[in-house]
Design an enzyme around this catalytic site. Sequence first.
Site, short mmCIF file in Angstrom:
data_model
loop_
_atom_site.label_atom_id
_atom_site.label_comp_id
_atom_site.label_asym_id
_atom_site.label_seq_id
_atom_site.Cartn_x
_atom_site.Cartn_y
_atom_site.Cartn_z
N SER A 1 73.63 -8.71 -8.90
CA SER A 1 73.86 -7.42 -8.15
C SER A 1 72.94 -6.31 -8.37
O SER A 1 73.14 -5.40 -7.69
CB SER A 1 75.14 -6.91 -8.66
N LYS B 1 75.51 3.82 -10.69
CA LYS B 1 76.40 3.14 -9.76
C LYS B 1 77.92 3.62 -10.24
O LYS B 1 78.16 4.08 -11.60
CB LYS B 1 76.23 1.65 -10.15
N SER C 1 76.11 -6.20 -5.50
CA SER C 1 76.94 -5.27 -5.22
C SER C 1 76.43 -3.75 -5.52
O SER C 1 76.85 -3.04 -5.07
CB SER C 1 78.04 -5.46 -6.31
N1 GLN Z 1 77.85 -11.39 -5.82
C1 GLN Z 1 78.25 -11.85 -7.00
C2 GLN Z 1 79.69 -11.67 -7.14
O1 GLN Z 1 80.12 -11.30 -5.95
C3 GLN Z 1 77.59 -10.97 -7.94
C4 GLN Z 1 77.98 -9.58 -8.27
C5 GLN Z 1 77.45 -8.82 -9.29
O2 GLN Z 1 76.49 -9.28 -9.95
N2 GLN Z 1 78.23 -8.11 -9.91
O3 GLN Z 1 80.42 -11.78 -7.62
#
Ligand code: GLN
Length: 484
Positions: A178, A79, A154
């Site tokens: 995410s 990532k 994400s």
């Molecule tokens: N969807 C969640 C957020 O927007 C989690 C994101 C993540 O785990 N990085 O904060």
Amino acid sequence: MQLNEMKAHELLPLLKKKEISSTEITESVFKQIDQRKRVNAYISIMKDRAFQQAKIIDKKYSQGEIKKEYIAGIPMAVKDNICIKDFPTTCGSKILNGFRPPYNGTVIEKITRHLGIIVGKTNMDEFAMGSSTETSFFGPTLNPHNLEYIPGGSSGGSAAAVADNQTILAIGSDTGGSIRQPAALCGVVGMKPTYGLVSRYGLVAFASSLDQIGTFSRDVKDSALLLNVIAGYDPNDSTSIKSETIDYTKGLEENIKNLKIGVPREYFIEGIDKRIKARVQKVISDLEKEGAVVEPVNLPHTKYAVADYYIIAPSEASSNLARYDGVKYGYRSGSSGSDKDLLSMYFNTRREGFGEEVKRRILIGTFSLSSGYYDAYYLKAMKVRTCIKNDFEKAFKKCDCLITPTSPTPAFKLGEKTEDPLKMYLSDIFTISANLAGIPGISIPCGKTDEGLPIGLQILASHFQEKKMLKLAYQAEQLLKKEM
Ligand code: GLN
């Protein structure tokens, strides 16, 4: 079957017997990356470096120099919020344009030491804020199962790359879901380890008390292999835990007789997609037939988890992201001479460099931390966090693991939720609590909807009980295989 469609644990014995080479696997992965650019899984690729490494590793295999072949010669994607020395790290943001870290993150060091081959950096929501990979400055990643749908987020790029055979393994980060949510939506395995088990050194911080690096793979065994490589104490991360070295691939086949599975009532609520509910319940009853003991449990503070997270995560983010000011990293405004002084350079850099969702989080976080509001919001949120953690502690006194759906819905269409942040935030309703409590979680594929979109099942365990969690995930995977 093409090499790029196989699993690491299938490829490794063939490498060892010299029936295939790492160069051939790497070639097949890059061929797929070239053919499937539309999916937009990668922000950058590292072709030259990958082939150089593959050549060296092939030589080592041919000379019998490889001792622990957990991932030796296996291509993987990372990532784009994890630092690789001298290669761009963008976090899916314009503000890091041109930033090349002067050091490797600890997971990168470990992957390199174990001779894994990094093929590229994957697309992601900007600074990992999002559930659909649509907030990336580099455009959205598409779901390989249907290109009109989002892959989750994400870490959508990592999930899509594994699902689309554009890599064998991938690394992601999970702050509120995410890894697990995009794994569910793309039909692959995604694991978030216990907070502190994998070093965060070199992971660009979003919400430091929640962030955790984890794995993507095609099956549970491959996740266990990759966890063997990345887990372990690191003096560079003050929250890293000293723990014994464990081989997570051992014991997966052990039977699950008398293993106690808790099913939290609060995770099978109104509004959850019917097909998802039915699939997860079917797996639970199949596990019961195998001898597991299933019982309902209560996690009464679950209903506060999303609200709680959206105070804590933005608060930490507003502080962590203060460092992007046009001086220390990446993008700086004013190339046309528009900045009249230092302060306007700061303002313009941040205005032009950050996207809408990141700005929203910085505003919420700064507000919750500001004097006069701190007690009402941040402090209260920290107390609720303790209640959520206590719920899990109580549940794990009674049972070994919990099973829930990973996401309340399957993948949704591109653009469907971008106008409504609250709707988007609810995508993580089943994953967020694990981050607040610091416990491990894994999502495994458990079927598809009538439209052919993948469904994920989540297994949660108590702190450092990854072995138990992986064993149950492996057994569930075997049962699902029989069903197909
Ligand atoms: N969807 C969640 C957020 O927007 C989690 C994101 C993540 O785990 N990085 O904060």
